[in-house]
Design an enzyme around this catalytic site. Structure first.
Site, PDB file in Angstrom:
ATOM      1  N   ASN A  27       0.801  -1.222   0.000  1.00  0.00           N
ATOM      2  CA  ASN A  27       0.000   0.000   0.000  1.00  0.00           C
ATOM      3  C   ASN A  27       0.833   1.270   0.000  1.00  0.00           C
ATOM      4  OD1 ASN A  27       0.217  -1.289   2.759  1.00  0.00           O
ATOM      5  ND2 ASN A  27      -0.252   0.802   3.358  1.00  0.00           N
ATOM      6  N   GLY A  73       5.269   2.987   0.163  1.00  0.00           N
ATOM      7  CA  GLY A  73       6.713   2.777   0.214  1.00  0.00           C
ATOM      8  C   GLY A  73       7.253   1.904  -0.905  1.00  0.00           C
ATOM      9  N   ASN A  87       7.464  -8.327   1.047  1.00  0.00           N
ATOM     10  CA  ASN A  87       8.028  -6.989   1.291  1.00  0.00           C
ATOM     11  C   ASN A  87       7.649  -6.445   2.664  1.00  0.00           C
ATOM     12  OD1 ASN A  87       8.844  -4.054   0.502  1.00  0.00           O
ATOM     13  ND2 ASN A  87       6.667  -3.927   1.037  1.00  0.00           N
ATOM     14  N   SER A 122      17.685  -6.569   4.069  1.00  0.00           N
ATOM     15  CA  SER A 122      18.411  -5.312   4.263  1.00  0.00           C
ATOM     16  C   SER A 122      19.890  -5.627   4.424  1.00  0.00           C
ATOM     17  CB  SER A 122      17.899  -4.622   5.528  1.00  0.00           C
ATOM     18  OG  SER A 122      18.765  -3.564   5.873  1.00  0.00           O
ATOM     19  N   TYR A 166      15.683  -5.518  14.829  1.00  0.00           N
ATOM     20  CA  TYR A 166      15.455  -5.477  13.373  1.00  0.00           C
ATOM     21  C   TYR A 166      16.554  -6.186  12.578  1.00  0.00           C
ATOM     22  CZ  TYR A 166      14.909  -3.611   8.670  1.00  0.00           C
ATOM     23  OH  TYR A 166      14.773  -3.492   7.300  1.00  0.00           O
ATOM     24  N   LYS A 203      16.317  -9.669  10.058  1.00  0.00           N
ATOM     25  CA  LYS A 203      16.581  -9.800   8.618  1.00  0.00           C
ATOM     26  C   LYS A 203      17.689 -10.830   8.366  1.00  0.00           C
ATOM     27  CE  LYS A 203      13.607  -6.695   6.904  1.00  0.00           C
ATOM     28  NZ  LYS A 203      12.475  -7.062   6.029  1.00  0.00           N
ATOM     29  N   VAL A 229      16.210   3.987   1.927  1.00  0.00           N
ATOM     30  CA  VAL A 229      15.151   4.597   1.124  1.00  0.00           C
ATOM     31  C   VAL A 229      14.293   5.522   1.981  1.00  0.00           C
ATOM     32  CG1 VAL A 229      13.130   4.083  -0.305  1.00  0.00           C
ATOM     33  CG2 VAL A 229      15.101   2.542  -0.347  1.00  0.00           C
ATOM     34  N   THR A 243      11.178   6.474   3.205  1.00  0.00           N
ATOM     35  CA  THR A 243       9.790   6.001   3.345  1.00  0.00           C
ATOM     36  C   THR A 243       9.357   6.280   4.780  1.00  0.00           C
ATOM     37  OG1 THR A 243      10.481   3.823   4.127  1.00  0.00           O
ATOM     38  CG2 THR A 243      10.176   4.050   1.737  1.00  0.00           C
ATOM     39  N   ASP A 244       8.118   5.910   5.092  1.00  0.00           N
ATOM     40  CA  ASP A 244       7.638   5.997   6.477  1.00  0.00           C
ATOM     41  C   ASP A 244       8.597   5.296   7.429  1.00  0.00           C
ATOM     42  OD1 ASP A 244       5.401   7.452   6.803  1.00  0.00           O
ATOM     43  OD2 ASP A 244       3.983   5.807   6.525  1.00  0.00           O
TER      44      ASP A 244
HETATM   45  N1  LIG Z   1      13.268   2.039   3.806  1.00  0.00           N
HETATM   46  C1  LIG Z   1      14.480   1.517   3.895  1.00  0.00           C
HETATM   47  O1  LIG Z   1      15.513   2.231   3.910  1.00  0.00           O
HETATM   48  C2  LIG Z   1      14.656   0.017   3.947  1.00  0.00           C
HETATM   49  C3  LIG Z   1      15.978  -0.469   3.952  1.00  0.00           C
HETATM   50  C4  LIG Z   1      16.168  -1.849   3.974  1.00  0.00           C
HETATM   51  C5  LIG Z   1      15.083  -2.694   3.975  1.00  0.00           C
HETATM   52  N2  LIG Z   1      13.804  -2.190   3.998  1.00  0.00           N
HETATM   53  C6  LIG Z   1      12.693  -3.150   3.990  1.00  0.00           C
HETATM   54  O2  LIG Z   1      11.838  -2.840   2.923  1.00  0.00           O
HETATM   55  C7  LIG Z   1      10.511  -3.278   3.223  1.00  0.00           C
HETATM   56  C8  LIG Z   1       9.527  -2.156   2.940  1.00  0.00           C
HETATM   57  O3  LIG Z   1       9.869  -1.053   3.772  1.00  0.00           O
HETATM   58  P1  LIG Z   1       9.450   0.447   3.466  1.00  0.00           P
HETATM   59  O4  LIG Z   1      10.661   1.271   3.653  1.00  0.00           O
HETATM   60  O5  LIG Z   1       8.675   0.545   2.197  1.00  0.00           O
HETATM   61  O6  LIG Z   1       8.510   0.688   4.738  1.00  0.00           O
HETATM   62  P2  LIG Z   1       7.033   1.280   4.909  1.00  0.00           P
HETATM   63  O7  LIG Z   1       6.817   2.446   4.018  1.00  0.00           O
HETATM   64  O8  LIG Z   1       6.882   1.436   6.381  1.00  0.00           O
HETATM   65  O9  LIG Z   1       6.116   0.090   4.391  1.00  0.00           O
HETATM   66  C9  LIG Z   1       6.029  -1.125   5.093  1.00  0.00           C
HETATM   67  C10 LIG Z   1       4.851  -1.889   4.556  1.00  0.00           C
HETATM   68  O10 LIG Z   1       4.734  -3.119   5.309  1.00  0.00           O
HETATM   69  C11 LIG Z   1       3.392  -3.203   5.759  1.00  0.00           C
HETATM   70  N3  LIG Z   1       3.248  -4.042   6.937  1.00  0.00           N
HETATM   71  C12 LIG Z   1       3.842  -3.916   8.147  1.00  0.00           C
HETATM   72  N4  LIG Z   1       3.409  -4.893   8.965  1.00  0.00           N
HETATM   73  C13 LIG Z   1       2.534  -5.644   8.257  1.00  0.00           C
HETATM   74  C14 LIG Z   1       1.753  -6.783   8.535  1.00  0.00           C
HETATM   75  N5  LIG Z   1       1.738  -7.353   9.755  1.00  0.00           N
HETATM   76  N6  LIG Z   1       0.984  -7.324   7.551  1.00  0.00           N
HETATM   77  C15 LIG Z   1       0.963  -6.761   6.331  1.00  0.00           C
HETATM   78  N7  LIG Z   1       1.654  -5.652   6.003  1.00  0.00           N
HETATM   79  C16 LIG Z   1       2.425  -5.116   6.960  1.00  0.00           C
HETATM   80  C17 LIG Z   1       2.959  -1.768   6.015  1.00  0.00           C
HETATM   81  O11 LIG Z   1       1.562  -1.680   6.118  1.00  0.00           O
HETATM   82  P3  LIG Z   1       0.835  -0.444   6.939  1.00  0.00           P
HETATM   83  O12 LIG Z   1       0.796   0.731   5.981  1.00  0.00           O
HETATM   84  O13 LIG Z   1      -0.512  -0.997   7.249  1.00  0.00           O
HETATM   85  O14 LIG Z   1       1.682  -0.162   8.144  1.00  0.00           O
HETATM   86  C18 LIG Z   1       3.525  -1.132   4.752  1.00  0.00           C
HETATM   87  O15 LIG Z   1       2.687  -1.394   3.661  1.00  0.00           O
HETATM   88  C19 LIG Z   1      10.546  -3.748   4.680  1.00  0.00           C
HETATM   89  O16 LIG Z   1      10.643  -5.158   4.718  1.00  0.00           O
HETATM   90  C20 LIG Z   1      11.807  -3.107   5.229  1.00  0.00           C
HETATM   91  O17 LIG Z   1      12.365  -3.869   6.289  1.00  0.00           O
HETATM   92  C21 LIG Z   1      13.582  -0.859   3.979  1.00  0.00           C
END
Ligand SMILES: NC(=O)c1ccc[n+]([C@@H]2O[C@H](COP(=O)([O-])OP(=O)(O)OC[C@H]3O[C@@H](n4cnc5c(N)ncnc54)[C@H](OP(=O)(O)O)[C@@H]3O)[C@@H](O)[C@H]2O)c1
Length: 245
Positions: free
Chosen positions: A13, A15, A88, A146, A168, A172, A201, A203-204
């Site tokens: 939804n 990010g 994801n 990650s 965290y 991972k 990245v 994002t939230d």
């Molecule tokens: N951003 C970075 O720099 C970064 C770096 C390395 C890895 N990552 C990884 O990338 C992935 C996406 O992260 P993002 O940065 O896009 O974060 P984000 O914007 O916070 O998005 C996370 C997504 O996961 C969903 N989510 C969380 N818990 C859930 C659950 N129990 N069931 C279903 N959906 C759930 C959230 O839904 P809601 O909207 O309902 O909360 C949201 O859609 C994650 O696995 C994160 O660990 C991110």
């Protein structure tokens, strides 16, 4: 079998997940938009459709047995099979200043919650979707991990090791280890499964701090979701190539 490939992205939804869904949609995939919150998944589906993506909503909380079973039934009804699963959805868990999670004072409930979502959730979703993936001619599974999962980078002063995040980061690493177990178990099938790091990245998740856009963060996952037959499996990638375990 229909020519259109079917993908499911969890946490799509917003990010990085949203951009993985958009990117696969732009490549002609029909995309299931997994999201735990109904208004949010509907809004994402509408936005993707407005951008020309053949998207359908999949209510999906990765921590719920019933939610995941229902999601698999919905994908079966909608599409009859699955070609790509992108795990994801992920959370950091509560952090202190500078995103830190100090291991010496860690709240055990934070560890449990993070592992429940980032690891157990992935196993739950993957196993529920495997019967549908096995109906594909070229199934692909991507686990969004990650670089902070890399024990090699954690032991170095590499900037990609990130801050100390005692819930965290190991979650991972656990996910990476699970990815390797799946790759071993599925060796000899046509299923390829790999872990992807999106980079840092905005994002939230990061409080919108970070040099990369969600679209850039989605690129490696999209590449791994669309690997040709005979491509790598049981590996860990970022844009620049393989990340050490
Ligand atoms: N951003 C970075 O720099 C970064 C770096 C390395 C890895 N990552 C990884 O990338 C992935 C996406 O992260 P993002 O940065 O896009 O974060 P984000 O914007 O916070 O998005 C996370 C997504 O996961 C969903 N989510 C969380 N818990 C859930 C659950 N129990 N069931 C279903 N959906 C759930 C959230 O839904 P809601 O909207 O309902 O909360 C949201 O859609 C994650 O696995 C994160 O660990 C991110």
């Amino acid at each position: 079998m229909s020519e259109t490939k079917i993908a499911l992205v969890t946490g799509a939804n917003k990010g990085i997940g949203y951009e993985i869904a958009a990117g696969l949609g732009a490549l002609g995939y029909r995309v299931g938009v997994g999201a735990r919150d109904e208004p949010r998944h509907e809004a994402a589906v509408e936005k993707l459709r407005a951008a020309g993506v053949d998207a359908f909503g999949v209510p999906l909380d990765v921590t719920g047995d019933r939610s995941v079973t229902d999601a698999a039934e919905l994908v079966e009804r909608q599409a009859g099979r699955l070609d790509v699963l992108v795990n994801n959805a992920g959370i950091s868990g509560e952090t202190g200043p500078g995103w830190a999670q100090d291991p010496t004072t860690l709240d055990l409930d934070v560890v449990r919650t993070v592992v429940e979502t980032n690891v157990i959730g992935v196993i739950r979703v993957t196993n529920a979707m495997l019967p549908l993936l096995r109906r594909s001619t070229s199934p692909r599974i991507v686990n969004v991990s990650s670089s902070v999962a890399s024990l090699t980078l954690q032991a170095s002063s590499d900037v990609k090791a990130g801050p100390i995040m005692a819930a965290y980061s190991p979650s991972k690493s656990f996910l990476n280890a699970v990815t390797v177990q799946y790759a071993r178990q599925l060796a000899g099938t046509n299923i390829l499964i790999n872990a992807a790091c999106p980079g840092l990245v905005a994002t939230d998740f990061t409080g919108f701090q970070g040099p990369r856009t969600p679209e850039q963060g989605a690129a490696t996952a999209i590449r791994l979701a669309t690997l040709p037959d005979g491509g790598p499996t049981g590996s860990f990638f970022e844009d620049d190539g393989v990340i050490p375990w």
